[in-house]
Write a protein that holds these residues in place. Structure first.
Motif, PDB file in Angstrom:
ATOM      1  N   THR A  69       0.832  -1.206   0.000  1.00  0.00           N
ATOM      2  CA  THR A  69       0.000   0.000   0.000  1.00  0.00           C
ATOM      3  C   THR A  69       0.866   1.255   0.000  1.00  0.00           C
ATOM      4  O   THR A  69       0.580   2.215  -0.730  1.00  0.00           O
ATOM      5  CB  THR A  69      -0.928  -0.013   1.218  1.00  0.00           C
ATOM      6  OG1 THR A  69      -1.726  -1.192   1.191  1.00  0.00           O
ATOM      7  CG2 THR A  69      -1.841   1.206   1.206  1.00  0.00           C
ATOM      8  N   TYR A  70       1.920   1.266   0.835  1.00  0.00           N
ATOM      9  CA  TYR A  70       2.832   2.409   0.830  1.00  0.00           C
ATOM     10  C   TYR A  70       3.467   2.594  -0.548  1.00  0.00           C
ATOM     11  O   TYR A  70       3.570   3.725  -1.060  1.00  0.00           O
ATOM     12  CB  TYR A  70       3.935   2.208   1.870  1.00  0.00           C
ATOM     13  CG  TYR A  70       3.455   2.106   3.293  1.00  0.00           C
ATOM     14  CD1 TYR A  70       2.267   2.708   3.699  1.00  0.00           C
ATOM     15  CD2 TYR A  70       4.180   1.401   4.247  1.00  0.00           C
ATOM     16  CE1 TYR A  70       1.825   2.612   5.001  1.00  0.00           C
ATOM     17  CE2 TYR A  70       3.761   1.308   5.556  1.00  0.00           C
ATOM     18  CZ  TYR A  70       2.574   1.900   5.938  1.00  0.00           C
ATOM     19  OH  TYR A  70       2.144   1.804   7.225  1.00  0.00           O
ATOM     20  N   LEU A  71       3.888   1.499  -1.155  1.00  0.00           N
ATOM     21  CA  LEU A  71       4.534   1.573  -2.465  1.00  0.00           C
ATOM     22  C   LEU A  71       3.572   2.090  -3.524  1.00  0.00           C
ATOM     23  O   LEU A  71       3.934   2.964  -4.337  1.00  0.00           O
ATOM     24  CB  LEU A  71       5.071   0.193  -2.845  1.00  0.00           C
ATOM     25  CG  LEU A  71       5.711   0.061  -4.218  1.00  0.00           C
ATOM     26  CD1 LEU A  71       6.922   0.969  -4.335  1.00  0.00           C
ATOM     27  CD2 LEU A  71       6.107  -1.397  -4.478  1.00  0.00           C
ATOM     28  N   ASP A  72       2.341   1.597  -3.541  1.00  0.00           N
ATOM     29  CA  ASP A  72       1.369   2.043  -4.539  1.00  0.00           C
ATOM     30  C   ASP A  72       0.990   3.511  -4.329  1.00  0.00           C
ATOM     31  O   ASP A  72       0.714   4.228  -5.307  1.00  0.00           O
ATOM     32  CB  ASP A  72       0.116   1.163  -4.467  1.00  0.00           C
ATOM     33  CG  ASP A  72       0.384  -0.237  -4.994  1.00  0.00           C
ATOM     34  OD1 ASP A  72       1.395  -0.421  -5.693  1.00  0.00           O
ATOM     35  OD2 ASP A  72      -0.415  -1.154  -4.698  1.00  0.00           O
ATOM     36  N   GLU A  73       0.957   3.967  -3.075  1.00  0.00           N
ATOM     37  CA  GLU A  73       0.670   5.378  -2.828  1.00  0.00           C
ATOM     38  C   GLU A  73       1.742   6.276  -3.415  1.00  0.00           C
ATOM     39  O   GLU A  73       1.428   7.295  -4.060  1.00  0.00           O
ATOM     40  CB  GLU A  73       0.546   5.623  -1.319  1.00  0.00           C
ATOM     41  CG  GLU A  73      -0.743   5.110  -0.705  1.00  0.00           C
ATOM     42  CD  GLU A  73      -0.797   5.363   0.780  1.00  0.00           C
ATOM     43  OE1 GLU A  73       0.219   5.853   1.343  1.00  0.00           O
ATOM     44  OE2 GLU A  73      -1.830   5.077   1.400  1.00  0.00           O
ATOM     45  N   ASP A  74       3.015   5.914  -3.222  1.00  0.00           N
ATOM     46  CA  ASP A  74       4.089   6.719  -3.797  1.00  0.00           C
ATOM     47  C   ASP A  74       4.075   6.669  -5.321  1.00  0.00           C
ATOM     48  O   ASP A  74       4.300   7.694  -5.986  1.00  0.00           O
ATOM     49  CB  ASP A  74       5.441   6.233  -3.272  1.00  0.00           C
ATOM     50  CG  ASP A  74       5.671   6.620  -1.822  1.00  0.00           C
ATOM     51  OD1 ASP A  74       4.943   7.500  -1.330  1.00  0.00           O
ATOM     52  OD2 ASP A  74       6.541   6.010  -1.171  1.00  0.00           O
ATOM     53  N   LEU A  75       3.827   5.487  -5.896  1.00  0.00           N
ATOM     54  CA  LEU A  75       3.782   5.381  -7.351  1.00  0.00           C
ATOM     55  C   LEU A  75       2.624   6.181  -7.932  1.00  0.00           C
ATOM     56  O   LEU A  75       2.759   6.832  -8.977  1.00  0.00           O
ATOM     57  CB  LEU A  75       3.668   3.903  -7.754  1.00  0.00           C
ATOM     58  CG  LEU A  75       4.896   3.030  -7.464  1.00  0.00           C
ATOM     59  CD1 LEU A  75       4.605   1.576  -7.824  1.00  0.00           C
ATOM     60  CD2 LEU A  75       6.110   3.524  -8.243  1.00  0.00           C
ATOM     61  N   HIS A  76       1.469   6.141  -7.264  1.00  0.00           N
ATOM     62  CA  HIS A  76       0.327   6.935  -7.729  1.00  0.00           C
ATOM     63  C   HIS A  76       0.613   8.429  -7.597  1.00  0.00           C
ATOM     64  O   HIS A  76       0.208   9.227  -8.461  1.00  0.00           O
ATOM     65  CB  HIS A  76      -0.913   6.562  -6.926  1.00  0.00           C
ATOM     66  CG  HIS A  76      -2.140   7.343  -7.305  1.00  0.00           C
ATOM     67  ND1 HIS A  76      -2.819   7.123  -8.485  1.00  0.00           N
ATOM     68  CD2 HIS A  76      -2.794   8.353  -6.675  1.00  0.00           C
ATOM     69  CE1 HIS A  76      -3.850   7.948  -8.567  1.00  0.00           C
ATOM     70  NE2 HIS A  76      -3.851   8.709  -7.474  1.00  0.00           N
ATOM     71  N   HIS A  77       1.312   8.805  -6.546  1.00  0.00           N
ATOM     72  CA  HIS A  77       1.658  10.216  -6.359  1.00  0.00           C
ATOM     73  C   HIS A  77       2.616  10.688  -7.441  1.00  0.00           C
ATOM     74  O   HIS A  77       2.570  11.857  -7.856  1.00  0.00           O
ATOM     75  CB  HIS A  77       2.273  10.411  -4.969  1.00  0.00           C
ATOM     76  CG  HIS A  77       2.642  11.828  -4.669  1.00  0.00           C
ATOM     77  ND1 HIS A  77       1.706  12.820  -4.453  1.00  0.00           N
ATOM     78  CD2 HIS A  77       3.862  12.434  -4.555  1.00  0.00           C
ATOM     79  CE1 HIS A  77       2.316  13.965  -4.217  1.00  0.00           C
ATOM     80  NE2 HIS A  77       3.624  13.758  -4.272  1.00  0.00           N
ATOM     81  N   LEU A  78       3.494   9.804  -7.919  1.00  0.00           N
ATOM     82  CA  LEU A  78       4.447  10.152  -8.975  1.00  0.00           C
ATOM     83  C   LEU A  78       3.880   9.960 -10.376  1.00  0.00           C
ATOM     84  O   LEU A  78       4.581  10.181 -11.358  1.00  0.00           O
ATOM     85  CB  LEU A  78       5.723   9.316  -8.823  1.00  0.00           C
ATOM     86  CG  LEU A  78       6.526   9.541  -7.538  1.00  0.00           C
ATOM     87  CD1 LEU A  78       7.672   8.551  -7.450  1.00  0.00           C
ATOM     88  CD2 LEU A  78       7.044  10.968  -7.461  1.00  0.00           C
ATOM     89  N   GLY A  79       2.623   9.506 -10.490  1.00  0.00           N
ATOM     90  CA  GLY A  79       2.013   9.286 -11.788  1.00  0.00           C
ATOM     91  C   GLY A  79       2.442   8.021 -12.488  1.00  0.00           C
ATOM     92  O   GLY A  79       2.362   7.940 -13.717  1.00  0.00           O
ATOM     93  N   ARG A  80       2.890   7.027 -11.737  1.00  0.00           N
ATOM     94  CA  ARG A  80       3.336   5.765 -12.315  1.00  0.00           C
ATOM     95  C   ARG A  80       2.318   4.674 -12.050  1.00  0.00           C
ATOM     96  O   ARG A  80       1.497   4.792 -11.132  1.00  0.00           O
ATOM     97  CB  ARG A  80       4.689   5.362 -11.711  1.00  0.00           C
ATOM     98  CG  ARG A  80       5.803   6.367 -11.987  1.00  0.00           C
ATOM     99  CD  ARG A  80       7.083   5.951 -11.302  1.00  0.00           C
ATOM    100  NE  ARG A  80       8.161   6.917 -11.506  1.00  0.00           N
ATOM    101  CZ  ARG A  80       9.355   6.825 -10.942  1.00  0.00           C
ATOM    102  NH1 ARG A  80       9.629   5.788 -10.144  1.00  0.00           N
ATOM    103  NH2 ARG A  80      10.267   7.749 -11.179  1.00  0.00           N
TER     104      ARG A  80
END
Length: 384
Positions: free
Chosen positions: A231-242
């Protein structure tokens, strides 16, 4: 020479080691330092040092805000920083308003804190409730001008939030390796559980369900821990547009496989004392070998396993359905349920393998992009 090793070593009197001096006990007393812990400690030191250099009152409050600013993901750190700043403004504004209307009496401070907490609960801002309440109490309890006390508190919040967020941005948390390591640990734990289950079936005595349930709960805890880092990883990726990492579908499939393992154990409990059909037993062994290969990092070959199960269902069961089998042969009905649970487990493993394969392909593409971004961009442009 004829005595066994049990008889030989059974006569030795070994003095037990005191529990207080065992290495495991001593290791549990040592602190466990991780990257986030070190970042938080560094943010506390820098925040308090900055507040003291500016001669602000109560500089330790900047360290408290820095602890709240260092979050497990970049997205949460930025969101928590903005929310802390808004809560600080709300707490300081409420303190100034209550000081103007009611003064610095104890009941006025308690009433102001009550309203500040009520607003935060209404807006569901409970993670930043502590900052607002502390600022409200410190502003109303500080000596000197009202406005100067509120400004000092806002400065402390800005210092702590700034250092905590800056360190979290500079030393970014990397949860991909941790989540993958936890996912691989789930694979190995499931393979060990199935190895013990196959051994119990071969010797004709299953482990008690209470012990089996504890091992399943441990597996669920491992999956929950891996899901938290995913969940932490997906939040950062979504925040970066990935795009997402693809770990969540794999973990959901793993959890489904754990539940099917529970159903299989219950079906095996009903078959204790009975002779399992040879065809079903061979199918059972094939599934066990597939999960064992999954535990050592291989694919498990779910497509081949699915084709084997379809062939067994077509040739072994024939045109009979579950009501017909239950009416004619009670033991055969239990075997049919066991076979259906094996098929459901195969479907879960197939979903898990597909998700893991897609994640590995995405990882290789990401590495290729980092090595040669121009060539990858040109390939995408040519494909478009």
């Amino acid at each position: 020479m004829g005595a066994s090793w049990r008889q030989t070593f059974g006569r030795l009197q070994v003095k037990p080691v005191p529990i207080a001096f065992t290495p495991r006990r001593l290791r549990s007393l040592l602190p466990r330092l991780g990257a986030r812990t070190l970042k938080t400690a560094l943010a506390i030191m820098l925040s308090i040092a900055t507040a003291r250099s500016l001669h602000l009152p109560m500089p330790q409050f900047a360290g408290v805000v820095a602890v709240l600013a260092v979050q497990p993901s970049i997205h949460r750190s930025l969101r928590q920083g903005i929310r802390q700043w808004c809560s600080a403004i709300i707490g300081a504004t409420a303190a100034l308003l209550w000081l103007t209307l009611f003064g610095r009496s104890a009941w006025a401070i308690g009433l102001a804190a009550l309203f500040v907490m009520g607003w935060h609960v209404r807006w569901r801002w409970t993670p930043s409730l502590l900052v607002a309440v502390v600022i409200c109490i410190n502003t109303m309890g500080a000596s000197g001008p009202y406005l100067a006390g509120a400004i000092h508190q806002l400065q402390l919040v800005g210092i702590g939030m700034g250092w905590g967020t800056a360190l979290n941005l500079v030393f970014r948390p990397s949860h991909r390796r941790t989540a993958q390591r936890l996912r691989e640990g789930c694979e190995k734990a499931l393979a060990v559980l199935w190895r013990d289950l196959a051994r119990d079936v071969d010797r004709g005595r299953l482990m008690p369900y209470a012990k089996f349930r504890m091992r399943l709960e441990d597996l669920h805890a491992r999956v929950d821990e891996a899901r938290r880092f995913a969940t932490y990883l997906d939040e950062d990726l979504h925040h970066l547009g990935r795009p997402a990492s693809g770990l969540m579908p794999a973990l959901r499939a793993m959890e489904s496989a754990i539940e099917r393992t529970r159903d299989i154990h219950r079906a095996l409990e009903r078959l204790q004392g009975c002779c399992m059909d040879p065809v079903l037993y061979r199918t059972w062994r094939v599934v066990c070998r597939s999960i064992q290969s999954l535990g050592v990092g291989r694919s498990g070959h779910p497509v081949c396993l699915r084709s084997i199960l379809d062939k067994v269902e077509r040739l072994w069961l024939g045109p009979l359905t579950q009501p017909d089998i239950a009416a004619a042969f009670p033991v055969r009905a239990t075997e049919y349920q066991l076979f259906r649970h094996l098929c459901e487990l195969c479907d879960a493993l197939s979903t898990y393998t597909d998700a893991r394969h897609g994640q590995e392909i995405a990882g290789r593409q990401r590495i290729r992009t980092l090595r040669d971004p121009g060539q990858t961009h040109a390939a995408r442009h040519a494909q478009a």
